[in-house]
Design a protein around this motif. Structure first.
Motif, short mmCIF file in Angstrom:
data_model
loop_
_atom_site.label_atom_id
_atom_site.label_comp_id
_atom_site.label_asym_id
_atom_site.label_seq_id
_atom_site.Cartn_x
_atom_site.Cartn_y
_atom_site.Cartn_z
N GLU A 26 21.08 43.53 26.17
CA GLU A 26 21.08 42.53 25.10
C GLU A 26 22.50 42.08 24.75
O GLU A 26 23.42 42.90 24.68
N GLY A 27 22.65 40.78 24.58
CA GLY A 27 23.93 40.25 24.14
C GLY A 27 24.99 40.20 25.23
O GLY A 27 26.18 40.13 24.93
N THR A 28 24.57 40.26 26.49
CA THR A 28 25.54 40.17 27.58
C THR A 28 25.21 38.98 28.49
O THR A 28 24.12 38.42 28.42
N VAL A 29 26.16 38.63 29.32
CA VAL A 29 25.95 37.58 30.32
C VAL A 29 25.89 38.22 31.69
O VAL A 29 26.80 38.94 32.10
N LEU A 30 24.78 37.98 32.38
CA LEU A 30 24.66 38.42 33.77
C LEU A 30 24.90 37.20 34.66
O LEU A 30 24.23 36.18 34.52
N GLY A 31 25.88 37.28 35.51
CA GLY A 31 26.20 36.18 36.42
C GLY A 31 25.55 36.44 37.77
O GLY A 31 25.68 37.51 38.34
N LEU A 32 24.81 35.44 38.25
CA LEU A 32 24.17 35.56 39.55
C LEU A 32 24.92 34.62 40.49
O LEU A 32 24.89 33.41 40.32
N LEU A 33 25.59 35.23 41.45
CA LEU A 33 26.48 34.47 42.30
C LEU A 33 25.94 34.53 43.72
O LEU A 33 25.61 35.60 44.20
N ASP A 181 26.26 35.52 19.18
CA ASP A 181 25.10 35.60 18.28
C ASP A 181 24.05 36.60 18.76
O ASP A 181 22.98 36.69 18.18
N GLY A 182 24.32 37.28 19.88
CA GLY A 182 23.40 38.30 20.36
C GLY A 182 22.42 37.85 21.42
O GLY A 182 21.56 38.61 21.86
N THR A 183 22.54 36.58 21.86
CA THR A 183 21.65 36.09 22.92
C THR A 183 22.05 36.72 24.26
O THR A 183 23.22 36.97 24.50
N THR A 184 21.07 36.95 25.10
CA THR A 184 21.33 37.44 26.45
C THR A 184 21.24 36.26 27.40
O THR A 184 20.31 35.45 27.30
N VAL A 185 22.19 36.14 28.30
CA VAL A 185 22.24 34.96 29.17
C VAL A 185 22.24 35.38 30.63
O VAL A 185 22.98 36.27 31.03
N LEU A 186 21.37 34.74 31.41
CA LEU A 186 21.47 34.87 32.85
C LEU A 186 21.93 33.52 33.37
O LEU A 186 21.36 32.48 33.03
N LEU A 187 22.99 33.54 34.15
CA LEU A 187 23.63 32.31 34.55
C LEU A 187 23.87 32.34 36.05
O LEU A 187 24.42 33.32 36.56
N THR A 188 23.38 31.34 36.75
CA THR A 188 23.71 31.29 38.16
C THR A 188 24.87 30.32 38.32
O THR A 188 25.00 29.37 37.56
N THR A 189 25.71 30.56 39.28
CA THR A 189 26.84 29.67 39.46
C THR A 189 27.40 29.80 40.86
O THR A 189 27.20 30.78 41.55
N GLN A 190 28.08 28.74 41.29
CA GLN A 190 28.83 28.82 42.52
C GLN A 190 30.31 28.82 42.19
O GLN A 190 31.15 28.89 43.08
N TYR A 191 30.62 28.67 40.90
CA TYR A 191 32.02 28.64 40.49
C TYR A 191 32.44 30.03 40.10
O TYR A 191 31.99 30.58 39.10
N LEU A 192 33.31 30.60 40.92
CA LEU A 192 33.70 31.97 40.69
C LEU A 192 34.49 32.11 39.41
O LEU A 192 34.36 33.08 38.69
N GLU A 193 35.25 31.09 39.10
CA GLU A 193 36.03 31.10 37.87
C GLU A 193 35.10 31.24 36.66
O GLU A 193 35.40 31.91 35.69
N GLU A 194 33.94 30.59 36.80
CA GLU A 194 32.96 30.61 35.72
C GLU A 194 32.38 32.02 35.53
O GLU A 194 32.29 32.53 34.42
N ALA A 195 32.02 32.65 36.65
CA ALA A 195 31.48 34.01 36.58
C ALA A 195 32.55 34.95 36.05
O ALA A 195 32.29 35.81 35.20
N ASP A 196 33.76 34.75 36.53
CA ASP A 196 34.89 35.58 36.14
C ASP A 196 35.07 35.52 34.63
O ASP A 196 35.29 36.52 33.96
N ARG A 197 34.97 34.33 34.10
CA ARG A 197 35.28 34.09 32.71
C ARG A 197 34.14 34.48 31.77
O ARG A 197 34.37 35.01 30.69
N LEU A 198 32.89 34.24 32.20
CA LEU A 198 31.76 34.41 31.28
C LEU A 198 30.97 35.69 31.47
O LEU A 198 30.42 36.21 30.51
N ALA A 199 30.87 36.15 32.71
CA ALA A 199 29.89 37.20 32.98
C ALA A 199 30.43 38.59 32.67
O ALA A 199 31.54 38.94 33.06
N ASP A 200 29.63 39.38 31.96
CA ASP A 200 29.98 40.79 31.75
C ASP A 200 29.71 41.58 33.01
O ASP A 200 30.40 42.53 33.33
N HIS A 201 28.65 41.15 33.69
CA HIS A 201 28.23 41.86 34.89
C HIS A 201 27.89 40.79 35.93
O HIS A 201 27.27 39.79 35.58
#
Ligand SMILES: Nc1ncnc2c1ncn2[C@@H]1O[C@H](COP(=O)(O)OP(=O)(O)OP(=O)(O)O)[C@@H](O)[C@H]1O
Ligand SMILES: [Mg+2]
Length: 325
Positions: A26-33, A181-201
């Motif tokens: 909860e409250g984290t960003v998972l980046g799917l690359l 605000d405690g939202t959990t986010v799953l984010l797919t991206t091809q931009y590594l900078e984006e994953a680097d910057r946003l994703a906890d995992h």
């Protein structure tokens, strides 16, 4: 908050997902690359109940996509890879409608729509039909639509593809605020900078399977300690330069060639001593160098090493296909 357990999904005889497992607290960003076709959108569709898995299960906020798809949908906001807005409605009406669909009264739906239009810099065009919007404006409107009802989990499939740098920064800002605000986010991206910057995992996937995961830092550490990049002046010298790098760095360190940018890179330990050796060897062979550097690995290197694709190749491919957003 998100649990994907051993999910398989085939289209005919083609395995798009091949035992995929993912978790996000909860409250984290998972980046799917992952490169094009690796299964990112298929994963998003399984998680958002648009596709049912052949095997395994996925849970959102504790609810199974197989057993309780309605409860999954109630806890989830989705912004798909291609923006879905109603072109006949204005920006305001699009968001207002979503609010009403989620059961808000008119006043609350209006207030929320205006708040989001402000956050996404769409206030000025609030009364314009979204059919007249640019791709980036539609993307922002679609993203705003995903969070109207303040869902516990937000799934964003390539949220910044097709956005200009300002739109990208706005989106990053919105994601950061959601997570605060405690939202959990799953984010797919091809931009590594984006994953680097946003994703906890970060989970790197290929052929429907997780091939590496960890924090950005952990993934980079696995890609080797240091890298040496040499940019040659003449493209005819690339192969010879690669041979010099290989010889200096040792047989286990295979140099990577980037012919477009006249660059040869190698992962090697040896620090500046090794860089000096390589430069003097290139000099001795009269191979002129344009640029040379010693640096820590980036997520790009990780991606290249794991998938055999540079992220930029994927970006180029996406641009060629066009993004009908
Ligand atoms: N409905 C479908 N029917 C047949 N094959 C499909 C279908 N949906 C996806 N696939 C295939 O499954 C694989 C994974 O597709 P998916 O859309 O999940 O990839 P992706 O990682 O999102 O790629 P991209 O970066 O291009 O968006 C691809 O090879 C794709 O062709
Ligand atoms: Mg996709």
């Amino acid at each position: 908050m998100i649990r994907v357990e051993n999910v398989t999904k085939s289209f005919g005889s083609f395995k798009a997902l091949d035992g995929l497992s993912l978790h996000a607290r909860e409250g984290t960003v998972l980046g799917l690359l992952g490169p094009n076709g690796s299964g990112k959108t298929t994963t998003v569709k399984v998680l958002t109940t648009l596709l049912s898995p052949d095997g395994g299960d996925a849970r959102v906020a504790g609810h199974s996509v197989l057993a309780d798809p309605d409860l999954v949908r109630r806890n989830l906001g989705l912004s798909g890879q291609y923006a879905a807005v109603d072109e006949k409605l204005t920006a305001f009406e699009n968001l207002h409608m979503v609010g009403r669909l989620y059961g808000m009264n008119r006043r609350n739906a209006s207030a929320r729509a205006n708040e989001l239009l402000e956050n996404f810099r769409l206030t000025e065009v609030s009364g314009k039909r979204s059919g007249t919007f640019s791709g980036g404006m539609r993307r922002r409107l679609d993203l705003a639509g995903a969070i109207v009802a303040r869902p516990k989990v937000v799934v964003l499939d390539e949220p910044t593809t097709g956005l200009d740098p300002r739109g990208r920064l706005d989106t990053w800002d919105v994601v950061s605020r959601l997570v605060a605000d405690g939202t959990t986010v799953l984010l797919t991206t091809q931009y590594l900078e984006e994953a680097d910057r946003l994703a906890d995992h970060i989970a790197v996937i290929n052929h429907g399977r997780v091939i590496a995961e960890g924090t950005s830092m952990e993934l980079k550490q696995n890609a080797g300690s240091e890298r040496i990049d040499v940019v040659m002046r003449n493209s005819a010298d690339l192969t010879a330069a690669a041979a010099v790098l290989e010889q200096a760095a040792g047989p286990d360190c295979r140099p990577e060639l980037d012919p477009q940018n006249l660059r040869v890179s190698v992962a090697a330990s040896g620090g500046h001593h090794l860089l000096v050796r390589i430069l003097s060897e290139l000099d001795a062979r009269a191979l002129p160098v344009e640029e040379a550097s010693l640096r820590r690995p980036t997520l790009d290197d990780v991606f290249l090493q794991l998938t055999g694709h540079a992220a930029a190749e994927n970006e180029a491919a996406t641009e060629k296909e066009g993004v009908p957003a």
